[in-house]
Design an enzyme around this catalytic site. Sequence first.
Site, short mmCIF file in Angstrom:
data_model
loop_
_atom_site.label_atom_id
_atom_site.label_comp_id
_atom_site.label_asym_id
_atom_site.label_seq_id
_atom_site.Cartn_x
_atom_site.Cartn_y
_atom_site.Cartn_z
N LYS A 112 -39.21 32.94 53.03
CA LYS A 112 -37.87 32.83 53.63
C LYS A 112 -37.94 32.47 55.11
O LYS A 112 -37.04 31.82 55.63
CB LYS A 112 -37.12 34.17 53.50
CG LYS A 112 -36.44 34.33 52.15
CD LYS A 112 -35.48 35.49 52.18
CE LYS A 112 -34.98 35.80 50.79
NZ LYS A 112 -34.55 37.17 50.63
N LYS A 195 -38.62 28.83 41.40
CA LYS A 195 -37.74 29.82 40.77
C LYS A 195 -36.27 29.43 40.95
O LYS A 195 -35.89 28.98 42.03
CB LYS A 195 -38.00 31.18 41.45
CG LYS A 195 -37.13 32.30 40.96
CD LYS A 195 -37.25 33.52 41.86
CE LYS A 195 -36.34 33.42 43.06
NZ LYS A 195 -36.11 34.69 43.77
N LYS A 198 -30.09 31.53 43.91
CA LYS A 198 -28.72 31.22 44.35
C LYS A 198 -28.69 30.61 45.74
O LYS A 198 -27.69 30.05 46.15
CB LYS A 198 -27.81 32.45 44.26
CG LYS A 198 -28.36 33.72 44.85
CD LYS A 198 -27.51 34.93 44.43
CE LYS A 198 -28.28 36.24 44.63
NZ LYS A 198 -27.71 37.38 43.98
P1 TYM Z 1 -31.61 39.65 43.81
O1 TYM Z 1 -30.16 39.85 43.94
O2 TYM Z 1 -32.24 38.54 44.58
O3 TYM Z 1 -32.00 39.44 42.28
C1 TYM Z 1 -31.48 40.29 41.30
C2 TYM Z 1 -32.35 40.30 40.05
O4 TYM Z 1 -32.42 39.01 39.47
C3 TYM Z 1 -33.78 38.68 39.21
N1 TYM Z 1 -33.95 37.22 39.32
C4 TYM Z 1 -34.49 36.44 38.37
N2 TYM Z 1 -34.98 36.72 37.14
C5 TYM Z 1 -35.44 35.68 36.41
N3 TYM Z 1 -35.44 34.40 36.85
C6 TYM Z 1 -34.96 34.07 38.06
N4 TYM Z 1 -34.94 32.81 38.47
C7 TYM Z 1 -34.45 35.12 38.88
N5 TYM Z 1 -33.89 35.16 40.12
C8 TYM Z 1 -33.59 36.45 40.37
C9 TYM Z 1 -34.56 39.42 40.27
O5 TYM Z 1 -35.91 39.58 39.88
C10 TYM Z 1 -33.81 40.72 40.33
O6 TYM Z 1 -34.23 41.58 39.32
N6 TYM Z 1 -34.78 42.80 45.80
C11 TYM Z 1 -33.89 42.77 44.66
C12 TYM Z 1 -32.70 43.69 44.79
C13 TYM Z 1 -33.06 45.14 44.90
C14 TYM Z 1 -33.63 45.95 43.89
C15 TYM Z 1 -33.72 47.26 44.44
C16 TYM Z 1 -34.07 45.70 42.59
C17 TYM Z 1 -32.84 45.95 45.97
N7 TYM Z 1 -33.24 47.22 45.69
C18 TYM Z 1 -34.25 48.31 43.72
C19 TYM Z 1 -34.61 46.76 41.87
C20 TYM Z 1 -34.70 48.06 42.42
C21 TYM Z 1 -33.46 41.33 44.43
O7 TYM Z 1 -34.24 40.45 44.42
O8 TYM Z 1 -32.21 41.04 44.23
#
Ligand code: TYM
Length: 335
Positions: A112, A195, A198
């Site tokens: 990032k 990957k 968004k």
């Molecule tokens: P975020 O909002 O970026 O993503 C949310 C979830 O979506 C999954 N994800 C995907 N899975 C498959 N293919 C993709 N292309 C893809 N893009 C996103 C992510 O793996 C995630 O599960 N850091 C976390 C948010 C968080 C969290 C936590 C998760 C904060 N605290 C505690 C679990 C436990 C995140 O990436 O959010």
Amino acid sequence: MKQRVLSGIQPSGQLTIGNYLGALRHWVRVSQDFDCHFTIVDLHAITVPQDPAGLREGTREITALFLAAGIDPQHSVVFAQSHVVAHSELAWLLTCMTPLGWLHRMTQFKDKVGREQMESVGAGLLNYPVLMAGDILLYQAHAVPVGEDQRQHLEFTRDLAQRFNHRYGPTFRIPTFFPARTGAKIMGLDDPTKKMSKSEESDHHALLLLDPPDLVAQKIKRAVTDNFREIRFSDDPERAGVNNLLTLYQAFTDEESETVEARFDGKGYGELKREVAEVINENLAPLQARYREMVSDRAYIDEVLRDGAQRASAIADATLADVKQKIGLLAPAAK
Ligand code: TYM
């Protein structure tokens, strides 16, 4: 006693099909068998600038999407991260015992933040994994259902929990990474080596969960494929586009790999794309309809979040009190 699960999604912008298959749908599937806690991680969202009104709305919208996807708030605990103060507090306590080197090794941070931005980005972005570790550890979660891209953050969480336990005695449960069987890593349609995310600029990179059917068909039609003219699963990077389309098809039909390959045997990429778009649209239509009903009922959404925060706080506060006591912070005297 059911094992405990915690996971979260950021309320920044719309959710992609990757978020849905890697997280949200996986959560719905595991929610019968686990004691689940699902949070909208608004404190993570502000590690990059957010429009305040958009963030508030986004938090409600993601809550509505959780419910529309099939999460039952009576059964699972659904809450906004900032409503449970213990998240911010534990993040600071853990920050003080996190080696800076661990944070600098996080690949998501490096992806990032370019070198030239290092001076100006918010420190929250570097500290992001500590806040996430706290989210998980507060609930003594056994398992964390997330996509493949979160694997390193989970490793970090485990390392940090072990470090704390080693220094202060058994305090945190060591959680395990719990990816979905299919869909834990959905790739970008315009560049299947990246990957799906968004935050990508291109308008045909990501399929969004609320895209209308014609837009889904259009985006899939433009998806990058290859010149091999062969429809089968493969981990060859040159075939990543077709592999991604097959993965989407499989995720939405729940068919075995051999069945999917047999179905498309001898068919062309045009046909594959048409069928992929069709199964996606069939599956998303009911979710989108439920979402449209839910999202206008703000009072209900706010009530779900209020109730969720109360139930979550009861668990989180107990862990936090234990942590503070172990560290040696003096508890305020009772009156
Ligand atoms: P975020 O909002 O970026 O993503 C949310 C979830 O979506 C999954 N994800 C995907 N899975 C498959 N293919 C993709 N292309 C893809 N893009 C996103 C992510 O793996 C995630 O599960 N850091 C976390 C948010 C968080 C969290 C936590 C998760 C904060 N605290 C505690 C679990 C436990 C995140 O990436 O959010």
